[in-house]
Design an enzyme around this catalytic site. Structure first.
Site, mmCIF file in Angstrom:
data_model
loop_
_atom_site.group_PDB
_atom_site.id
_atom_site.type_symbol
_atom_site.label_atom_id
_atom_site.label_comp_id
_atom_site.label_asym_id
_atom_site.label_seq_id
_atom_site.Cartn_x
_atom_site.Cartn_y
_atom_site.Cartn_z
ATOM 1 N N LYS A 222 -13.483 7.379 -12.775
ATOM 2 C CA LYS A 222 -13.345 6.925 -11.384
ATOM 3 C C LYS A 222 -14.547 7.376 -10.563
ATOM 4 O O LYS A 222 -15.118 8.460 -10.794
ATOM 5 C CB LYS A 222 -12.053 7.483 -10.769
ATOM 6 C CG LYS A 222 -10.782 6.944 -11.428
ATOM 7 C CD LYS A 222 -10.212 5.732 -10.720
ATOM 8 C CE LYS A 222 -9.170 5.006 -11.546
ATOM 9 N NZ LYS A 222 -7.805 5.475 -11.351
ATOM 10 N N ARG A 264 -4.082 9.180 -18.065
ATOM 11 C CA ARG A 264 -4.528 7.824 -18.426
ATOM 12 C C ARG A 264 -6.048 7.870 -18.566
ATOM 13 O O ARG A 264 -6.751 8.106 -17.584
ATOM 14 C CB ARG A 264 -4.087 6.852 -17.330
ATOM 15 C CG ARG A 264 -4.449 5.408 -17.579
ATOM 16 C CD ARG A 264 -3.978 4.528 -16.418
ATOM 17 N NE ARG A 264 -4.322 3.139 -16.648
ATOM 18 C CZ ARG A 264 -5.503 2.608 -16.360
ATOM 19 N NH1 ARG A 264 -6.444 3.331 -15.822
ATOM 20 N NH2 ARG A 264 -5.742 1.329 -16.616
HETATM 21 N N1 HH2 Z 1 -6.305 2.943 -12.515
HETATM 22 C C1 HH2 Z 1 -6.761 1.715 -12.824
HETATM 23 C C2 HH2 Z 1 -5.892 0.749 -13.339
HETATM 24 N N2 HH2 Z 1 -4.583 1.024 -13.539
HETATM 25 N N3 HH2 Z 1 -2.777 2.550 -13.467
HETATM 26 C C3 HH2 Z 1 -2.288 3.760 -13.163
HETATM 27 N N4 HH2 Z 1 -0.986 4.049 -13.372
HETATM 28 N N5 HH2 Z 1 -3.102 4.747 -12.653
HETATM 29 C C4 HH2 Z 1 -4.433 4.532 -12.404
HETATM 30 O O1 HH2 Z 1 -5.118 5.464 -11.904
HETATM 31 C C5 HH2 Z 1 -4.967 3.245 -12.717
HETATM 32 C C6 HH2 Z 1 -4.091 2.255 -13.245
HETATM 33 C C7 HH2 Z 1 -8.222 1.400 -12.635
HETATM 34 O O2 HH2 Z 1 -8.979 1.860 -13.698
HETATM 35 P P1 HH2 Z 1 -9.434 0.980 -14.989
HETATM 36 O O3 HH2 Z 1 -8.265 0.473 -15.741
HETATM 37 O O4 HH2 Z 1 -10.347 1.788 -15.785
HETATM 38 O O5 HH2 Z 1 -10.277 -0.203 -14.355
HETATM 39 P P2 HH2 Z 1 -10.026 -1.746 -14.114
HETATM 40 O O6 HH2 Z 1 -8.773 -1.893 -13.316
HETATM 41 O O7 HH2 Z 1 -11.234 -2.231 -13.381
HETATM 42 O O8 HH2 Z 1 -9.901 -2.424 -15.427
#
Ligand code: HH2
Length: 294
Positions: A222, A264
């Protein structure tokens, strides 16, 4: 709260668990379409399981700041072929989605957990989860929505605001008949919070309360971590993934030390290794406490 009830598994939370991220989005901020092909995504799921992921989290719509939503049909086309394979891999499978139609089809295919960054606020989402006998659910705090959350982040002390939001979300879920042991909570790192507010949520994680539910936390890659690395926020996105591992793992361990039960993460192998160190220390702490009592 020693276990988290999900569709097929009751997940033992006496040890912290690693949820491995599988982004099926061509526009994901962190792995930018690398696993967009279904075969590559399935291979990535297998690799994360080999590396020690306790749970897989499949997401087919990006939630990075400014991301646009995709139609349910497109999300399903990205998700279902990979989900079909992932549910055969002997680990619980979570689906990161806000859309009731995607939730329903994912649960029909055998998904164990619905991970909803909107905490079941989309019309119909609560109905789908409440209508399932026992799937797990992650209720996450988000301020505004991905398109606007960083334009006007939250104001003031976020800890009581996040606590009040999640308290209300849990109350609503319980009122709709979702059993408490199915619900995990997430403070939503990076979702409409300033860098300082994100770190306040980490430092004061214990103040969030709601201790009858496990906390799941996602610090991995992040941009708030950029500040701790002496970078500007925008520079985090330009960093190589390997340079984001150390701060991500550090934040995951700090979160676990403050009570998180599920982290996560993208970098499963490194997080599992770091948790080994955390476990070794806590095992000795427990032994020492027993020796002192004896
Ligand atoms: N962060 C993201 C997506 N889903 N779900 C939960 N429960 N908690 C989080 O902190 C969270 C989440 C965003 O991160 P990422 O999946 O790496 O990115 P993107 O949504 O751009 O694919």
């Amino acid at each position: 709260m020693s276990h988290w009830q999900t569709s097929r598994y009751s997940i033992d939370l006496t040890q912290p668990r690693v949820m491995g991220i599988v982004n099926l989005t061509p526009d994901s901020f962190s792995d930018g379409g690398q696993h967009a092909g279904h075969a590559a995504a399935i291979a990535h799921c297998e690799q994360l399981v080999r590396e020690g992921a306790d749970i897989l989290d499949l997401g087919a719509e990006s939630s990075r700041p400014g991301a646009a939503t995709v139609p349910a049909e497109e999300e399903l086309a990205r998700l279902l072929p990979v989900l079909r394979a992932a549910v055969t891999m002997d680990v619980p499978v979570s689906v990161d989605t806000c859309k009731p139609q995607v939730m329903r089809e994912a649960l029909d295919l055998g998904a164990d957990i619905i991970n909803d960054i909107r905490a079941l606020r989309e019309p119909g989402a609560m109905d789908v989860v409440a209508g399932h006998a026992c799937c797990g659910v992650v209720l996450m705090h988000m301020h505004r929505d991905p398109a606007t959350m960083q334009v006007q982040p939250m104001r003031g002390d976020v800890v009581p605001q996040v606590r009040a939001f999640l308290h209300a979300a849990v109350a609503e879920a319980l009122a709709r008949g979702i059993a408490p042991q199915r619900i995990a909570l997430d403070p939503g790192v990076g979702f409409g919070k300033t860098v300082e507010q994100n770190f306040a949520l980490l430092a004061r994680q214990a103040e969030l309360g709601l201790a009858q539910h496990p906390w799941l936390v996602g610090w991995s890659r992040k941009s708030a971590l950029a500040a701790a690395m002496g970078l500007k926020l925008a520079d985090m996105a330009a960093l190589h993934n390997e340079d984001r591992v150390a701060p991500s793992v550090a934040a995951a361990i700090l979160a676990v030390e403050r009570g998180a039960r599920i982290v996560r993460v993208h970098d499963v192998r490194h997080t599992v290794a770091a948790l080994g160190v955390w476990r070794a220390m806590h095992a000795q702490q427990a032994t020492g406490e027993q020796d002192t009592k004896a």
